[in-house]
Design an enzyme around this catalytic site. Sequence first.
Site, PDB file in Angstrom:
ATOM      1  N   CYS A  68       0.830  -1.205   0.000  1.00  0.00           N
ATOM      2  CA  CYS A  68       0.000   0.000   0.000  1.00  0.00           C
ATOM      3  C   CYS A  68       0.872   1.266   0.000  1.00  0.00           C
ATOM      4  CB  CYS A  68      -0.916  -0.038   1.220  1.00  0.00           C
ATOM      5  SG  CYS A  68      -1.778   1.493   1.571  1.00  0.00           S
ATOM      6  N   CYS A  71       0.075   3.762   2.778  1.00  0.00           N
ATOM      7  CA  CYS A  71       0.553   3.216   4.063  1.00  0.00           C
ATOM      8  C   CYS A  71       2.041   3.509   4.239  1.00  0.00           C
ATOM      9  CB  CYS A  71       0.328   1.712   4.130  1.00  0.00           C
ATOM     10  SG  CYS A  71      -1.392   1.194   4.051  1.00  0.00           S
TER      11      CYS A  71
END
Length: 145
Positions: A68, A71
């Site tokens: 991600c 993230c």
Amino acid sequence: MSAIQVVCNVCSAVNRVPRERIEQWPNCGKCRATLFHGIPHELSDANFGRFVSKNDLPVLVDFWAPWCGPCKNMAPHFDEVAKQLKGKVKFYKVNTEVAVKVAHEQRIRSIPTLILYRQGKPVAHQAGAMMAPQLLAWLKQQGID
């Protein structure tokens, strides 16, 4: 003298710490590791419940995944806020690719997702990446500063 429970990130022992001693950065009574690292600790399916429910301090969990991009971008900001709020909040991370059961139980639908827990109960959710100032402002809205 009031005391709080703090779970050791190293050995998972539950420690009773007088509130007055928190800023003296006490050590675990079992393994002698410091109880307040200022660094987020990774949780798993096996230990998530213990760390969230046995800490008397608020617990902030970052649900993330290694693939991600948002993230990855948020990670240094989460780390920075963990250092700033050391002793006030326990910071943890859950890799949703590894801790699949916890991610399912916590109904994680998008990542990154932050969940703030008090006494083991989720009290606030935030989906999407935040930079340190935004994260600090969000925590302040939750009564943490």
